[in-house]
Motif scaffolding. Structure first.
Motif, PDB file in Angstrom:
ATOM      1  N   GLU A 102       0.823  -1.095   0.450  1.00 20.84           N
ATOM      2  CA  GLU A 102       0.535  -0.015  -0.306  1.00 20.84           C
ATOM      3  C   GLU A 102       1.291   1.535  -0.315  1.00 20.84           C
ATOM      4  N   SER A 109       2.046   6.811  -6.641  1.00 24.32           N
ATOM      5  CA  SER A 109       0.796   7.420  -6.929  1.00 24.32           C
ATOM      6  C   SER A 109       0.543   8.370  -8.037  1.00 24.32           C
ATOM      7  N   VAL A 138      -5.953  -1.424   6.354  1.00 24.84           N
ATOM      8  CA  VAL A 138      -5.314  -1.289   5.025  1.00 24.84           C
ATOM      9  C   VAL A 138      -6.514  -1.088   3.949  1.00 24.84           C
ATOM     10  N   ARG A 139      -6.802   0.050   3.102  1.00 27.08           N
ATOM     11  CA  ARG A 139      -7.635   0.509   2.230  1.00 27.08           C
ATOM     12  C   ARG A 139      -7.631   0.450   1.215  1.00 27.08           C
ATOM     13  N   ASN A 140      -6.278   0.462   0.283  1.00 29.11           N
ATOM     14  CA  ASN A 140      -5.900   1.407  -0.902  1.00 29.11           C
ATOM     15  C   ASN A 140      -5.016   0.140  -1.783  1.00 29.11           C
ATOM     16  N   LEU A 141      -5.668  -1.127  -1.651  1.00 29.97           N
ATOM     17  CA  LEU A 141      -4.891  -1.701  -3.006  1.00 29.97           C
ATOM     18  C   LEU A 141      -5.521  -2.562  -3.254  1.00 29.97           C
TER      19      LEU A 141
END
Length: 196
Positions: A102, A109, A138-141
């Motif tokens: 992440e 990004s 974990v939020r952005n995978l």
């Protein structure tokens, strides 16, 4: 004709005959015990390390993302380096490396030609995966679901976690078995600039 006399050994003679035999028996017994207790000698050769540099075309596939509707494929990332990671929620090294992945993607990004990441969960449902990721923060995978583990077989994955580092031309250049650290991701990314 001479007469034969029968020999009758005395107890002292018997002891003198048996004592050396007893000593030999004790010596053999001690040697056997020492051999059994001695650790195996170190091998004279080192086992071959796992193959980490590879060069083959990455098999294409289509898998659903966590929403269950959007399909994703390695060809969606053509022209960009792609880290393709196989994992499961029950695999502790997998869980440890997810925040590093992440962070790696967050660092890159803004770069449209920079590295991409696609994680592939093996055999678990969208609800299980989403709940687990929320639990560990974990939020952005991007997570694709290989529910029937067909892609796992296509890539020959046997252990988790396993990460394939694919160059912009769709060739697998590196294979990482086990947990990947953030600094390793950067190192692998730099090696993609070298000729295959």
């Amino acid at each position: 004709m001479a007469s034969m006399t029968k020999y009758n050994p005395s107890p002292t003679h018997l002891i003198l005959l048996i004592l050396p035999l007893f000593g030999i028996f004790i010596a053999l017994l001690m040697l056997t015990l020492e051999t059994l207790q001695r650790p195996d000698p170190a091998p004279t050769f080192a086992p071959a390390p796992p193959r980490t540099v590879v060069n083959f075309h990455a098999p294409d596939f289509e898998l659903p993302l966590l929403d269950g509707f959007t399909l994703v494929s390695p060809s969606d990332y053509a022209g960009r380096p792609l880290f393709l990671n196989f994992w499961a929620t029950w695999c502790q090294p997998c869980v440890r490396e997810l925040p590093a992945f992440e962070a790696f993607i967050a660092e890159h990004s803004g770069d449209e030609s920079g590295p991409a990441l696609l994680t592939i969960n093996l055999g678990e449902t969208s609800a299980e995966i989403s709940g687990f990721l929320a639990e560990i923060g974990v939020r952005n995978l991007p997570v694709a679901m290989d529910i029937n583990q067909v892609v796992k077989l296509d890539y020959g994955v046997q252990n988790l976690p396993t990460t394939f580092v694919i160059d912009g031309e769709g060739r697998v250049r590196h294979l990482k078995l086990g947990e990947m650290k953030l600094e390793e991701m950067e190192t692998y990314l730099k090696t993609l600039e070298e000729p295959a």
